[in-house]
Design a protein around this motif. Structure first.
Motif, PDB file in Angstrom:
ATOM      1  N   LEU A 216      -2.542   0.125 -34.303  1.00  0.00           N
ATOM      2  CA  LEU A 216      -1.488  -0.410 -35.161  1.00  0.00           C
ATOM      3  C   LEU A 216      -1.586   0.069 -36.595  1.00  0.00           C
ATOM      4  O   LEU A 216      -0.585   0.101 -37.303  1.00  0.00           O
ATOM      5  CB  LEU A 216      -1.528  -1.946 -35.138  1.00  0.00           C
ATOM      6  CG  LEU A 216      -1.421  -2.588 -33.759  1.00  0.00           C
ATOM      7  CD1 LEU A 216      -1.489  -4.099 -33.881  1.00  0.00           C
ATOM      8  CD2 LEU A 216      -0.153  -2.152 -33.044  1.00  0.00           C
ATOM      9  N   THR A 217      -2.796   0.369 -37.077  1.00  0.00           N
ATOM     10  CA  THR A 217      -2.957   0.795 -38.465  1.00  0.00           C
ATOM     11  C   THR A 217      -3.854   2.019 -38.556  1.00  0.00           C
ATOM     12  O   THR A 217      -4.670   2.273 -37.672  1.00  0.00           O
ATOM     13  CB  THR A 217      -3.573  -0.304 -39.354  1.00  0.00           C
ATOM     14  OG1 THR A 217      -4.956  -0.479 -39.023  1.00  0.00           O
ATOM     15  CG2 THR A 217      -2.823  -1.623 -39.229  1.00  0.00           C
ATOM     16  N   SER A 218      -3.680   2.733 -39.646  1.00  0.00           N
ATOM     17  CA  SER A 218      -4.540   3.860 -39.981  1.00  0.00           C
ATOM     18  C   SER A 218      -4.683   3.853 -41.502  1.00  0.00           C
ATOM     19  O   SER A 218      -3.767   4.255 -42.221  1.00  0.00           O
ATOM     20  CB  SER A 218      -3.907   5.166 -39.502  1.00  0.00           C
ATOM     21  OG  SER A 218      -4.773   6.238 -39.766  1.00  0.00           O
TER      22      SER A 218
ATOM     23  N   GLY B 189       3.144  -1.913 -34.728  1.00  0.00           N
ATOM     24  CA  GLY B 189       2.552  -1.016 -35.714  1.00  0.00           C
ATOM     25  C   GLY B 189       3.506  -0.552 -36.798  1.00  0.00           C
ATOM     26  O   GLY B 189       3.119   0.228 -37.670  1.00  0.00           O
ATOM     27  N   THR B 190       4.742  -1.039 -36.797  1.00  0.00           N
ATOM     28  CA  THR B 190       5.710  -0.647 -37.824  1.00  0.00           C
ATOM     29  C   THR B 190       5.760  -1.689 -38.930  1.00  0.00           C
ATOM     30  O   THR B 190       5.180  -2.758 -38.826  1.00  0.00           O
ATOM     31  CB  THR B 190       7.120  -0.478 -37.219  1.00  0.00           C
ATOM     32  OG1 THR B 190       7.563  -1.748 -36.703  1.00  0.00           O
ATOM     33  CG2 THR B 190       7.127   0.572 -36.116  1.00  0.00           C
ATOM     34  N   ALA B 191       6.498  -1.361 -39.968  1.00  0.00           N
ATOM     35  CA  ALA B 191       6.758  -2.258 -41.097  1.00  0.00           C
ATOM     36  C   ALA B 191       5.481  -2.715 -41.806  1.00  0.00           C
ATOM     37  O   ALA B 191       5.339  -3.874 -42.176  1.00  0.00           O
ATOM     38  CB  ALA B 191       7.611  -3.449 -40.662  1.00  0.00           C
ATOM     39  N   LEU B 192       4.557  -1.777 -42.024  1.00  0.00           N
ATOM     40  CA  LEU B 192       3.341  -2.072 -42.781  1.00  0.00           C
ATOM     41  C   LEU B 192       3.736  -2.483 -44.194  1.00  0.00           C
ATOM     42  O   LEU B 192       4.556  -1.828 -44.837  1.00  0.00           O
ATOM     43  CB  LEU B 192       2.448  -0.834 -42.829  1.00  0.00           C
ATOM     44  CG  LEU B 192       1.173  -0.962 -43.656  1.00  0.00           C
ATOM     45  CD1 LEU B 192       0.195  -1.901 -42.957  1.00  0.00           C
ATOM     46  CD2 LEU B 192       0.550   0.411 -43.864  1.00  0.00           C
ATOM     47  N   ARG B 193       3.153  -3.585 -44.676  1.00  0.00           N
ATOM     48  CA  ARG B 193       3.542  -4.108 -45.990  1.00  0.00           C
ATOM     49  C   ARG B 193       2.356  -4.793 -46.658  1.00  0.00           C
ATOM     50  O   ARG B 193       1.690  -5.626 -46.039  1.00  0.00           O
ATOM     51  CB  ARG B 193       4.669  -5.118 -45.798  1.00  0.00           C
ATOM     52  CG  ARG B 193       5.154  -5.711 -47.072  1.00  0.00           C
ATOM     53  CD  ARG B 193       6.327  -6.612 -46.820  1.00  0.00           C
ATOM     54  NE  ARG B 193       6.757  -7.171 -48.084  1.00  0.00           N
ATOM     55  CZ  ARG B 193       7.320  -8.335 -48.236  1.00  0.00           C
ATOM     56  NH1 ARG B 193       7.564  -9.084 -47.173  1.00  0.00           N
ATOM     57  NH2 ARG B 193       7.666  -8.770 -49.410  1.00  0.00           N
ATOM     58  N   ARG B 194       2.111  -4.457 -47.908  1.00  0.00           N
ATOM     59  CA  ARG B 194       1.133  -5.205 -48.702  1.00  0.00           C
ATOM     60  C   ARG B 194       1.817  -6.481 -49.161  1.00  0.00           C
ATOM     61  O   ARG B 194       2.935  -6.458 -49.659  1.00  0.00           O
ATOM     62  CB  ARG B 194       0.676  -4.390 -49.907  1.00  0.00           C
ATOM     63  CG  ARG B 194      -0.319  -5.148 -50.748  1.00  0.00           C
ATOM     64  CD  ARG B 194      -0.809  -4.320 -51.899  1.00  0.00           C
ATOM     65  NE  ARG B 194      -1.443  -5.186 -52.877  1.00  0.00           N
ATOM     66  CZ  ARG B 194      -1.941  -4.785 -53.998  1.00  0.00           C
ATOM     67  NH1 ARG B 194      -1.902  -3.508 -54.319  1.00  0.00           N
ATOM     68  NH2 ARG B 194      -2.488  -5.644 -54.836  1.00  0.00           N
ATOM     69  N   VAL B 195       1.142  -7.615 -48.974  1.00  0.00           N
ATOM     70  CA  VAL B 195       1.720  -8.894 -49.395  1.00  0.00           C
ATOM     71  C   VAL B 195       0.801  -9.530 -50.425  1.00  0.00           C
ATOM     72  O   VAL B 195      -0.412  -9.464 -50.327  1.00  0.00           O
ATOM     73  CB  VAL B 195       1.964  -9.853 -48.208  1.00  0.00           C
ATOM     74  CG1 VAL B 195       3.037  -9.300 -47.286  1.00  0.00           C
ATOM     75  CG2 VAL B 195       0.705 -10.125 -47.422  1.00  0.00           C
ATOM     76  N   GLY B 196       1.423 -10.171 -51.397  1.00  0.00           N
ATOM     77  CA  GLY B 196       0.631 -10.835 -52.430  1.00  0.00           C
ATOM     78  C   GLY B 196      -0.245  -9.847 -53.153  1.00  0.00           C
ATOM     79  O   GLY B 196       0.126  -8.709 -53.382  1.00  0.00           O
TER      80      GLY B 196
END
Length: 175
Positions: free
Chosen positions: A57-59, A98-105
Motif C-alpha cells: 500500500l505504501t512506498s 493504496g491510493t489517495a496517500l495524504r499527510r494529515v495534521g
C-alpha cells in the motif's frame, strides 16, 4: 506493528446514505514489512486472513519508513506513521487499495508551546472518526528532553485536541 482488521458490520457498504460505495475490505489485515536487512525501511501491506491477496500500500521516500498501520473501523481508511531519516514522524492516511496517500495534521510552526517535534503511533477511534496519536515535543526548560503526550485529531487532520501531556520531562505518555 499489526493493525486491526476491517470489521464486517456493513457488508453491503451502505453506511453513507445516498452514495454508492464499494463494501469494506472484509477481514483484511494491515501490517508493516521491513524491506531491507537493516530493518530501517518499512512499507505498509495488507493481506487476506488466509494469506492470499497480499498488496503493498505504501512506498516511503528514500531514507523514510512507514509503520504502525491501523484500519478505520469501517475498513475505509488506513492511518500510519511515516518517519524520515532523522526519525521525525508524521501521520498519513491511505485508502485500502493504496491510493489517495495524504499527510494529515502534523506539527505546525504556529502551534502553542511546547514546540512539536514528531507525531507517531496512530490509532483510529472506533466511534467518532478521530485518530489518537503520540506527539513528542521539545521543551527548552527540560533541557531538550522530548515530552510525549496523547493527542487526537479528525481523520482529515483538523480539530487537534490535547488529551494528555506531562508538565515536565519526568514522565511520558506513550502508545
Amino acid at each position: 506493528g499489526a493493525g486491526r482488521p476491517a470489521p464486517a458490520d456493513d457488508p453491503a457498504g451502505t453506511q453513507a446514505a445516498g452514495s454508492v460505495q464499494a463494501p469494506p475490505q472484509r477481514g483484511r489485515i494491515v501490517f508493516r514489512r521491513w524491506s531491507d536487512p537493516a530493518q530501517t525501511r518499512g512499507e505498509v501491506f495488507s493481506i487476506a486472513p488466509d494469506g492470499t491477496d497480499e498488496r503493498q500500500l505504501t512506498s516511503p521516500p528514500a531514507g523514510g519508513s512507514d509503520d504502525f498501520p491501523d484500519f478505520a473501523p469501517d475498513g475505509s481508511l488506513i492511518a500510519f506513521q511515516r518517519c524520515d531519516e532523522d526519525q521525525a514522524c508524521r501521520i498519513f492516511t491511505v485508502l485500502p487499495d493504496g491510493t489517495a496517500l495524504r499527510r494529515v495534521g502534523g506539527c505546525r510552526p504556529d502551534e502553542d508551546a511546547p514546540p512539536c517535534a514528531s507525531d507517531s503511533y496512530p490509532a483510529i477511534a472506533p466511534t467518532d472518526a478521530r485518530i489518537a496519536f503520540v506527539r513528542a515535543s521539545r521543551s527548552e526548560q527540560d533541557d531538550g528532553y522530548m515530552r510525549q503526550g496523547i493527542f487526537t485529531m479528525r481523520v482529515d487532520g483538523t480539530g487537534l485536541r490535547r488529551v494528555t501531556l506531562p508538565r515536565a520531562g519526568i514522565a511520558r505518555d506513550d502508545e
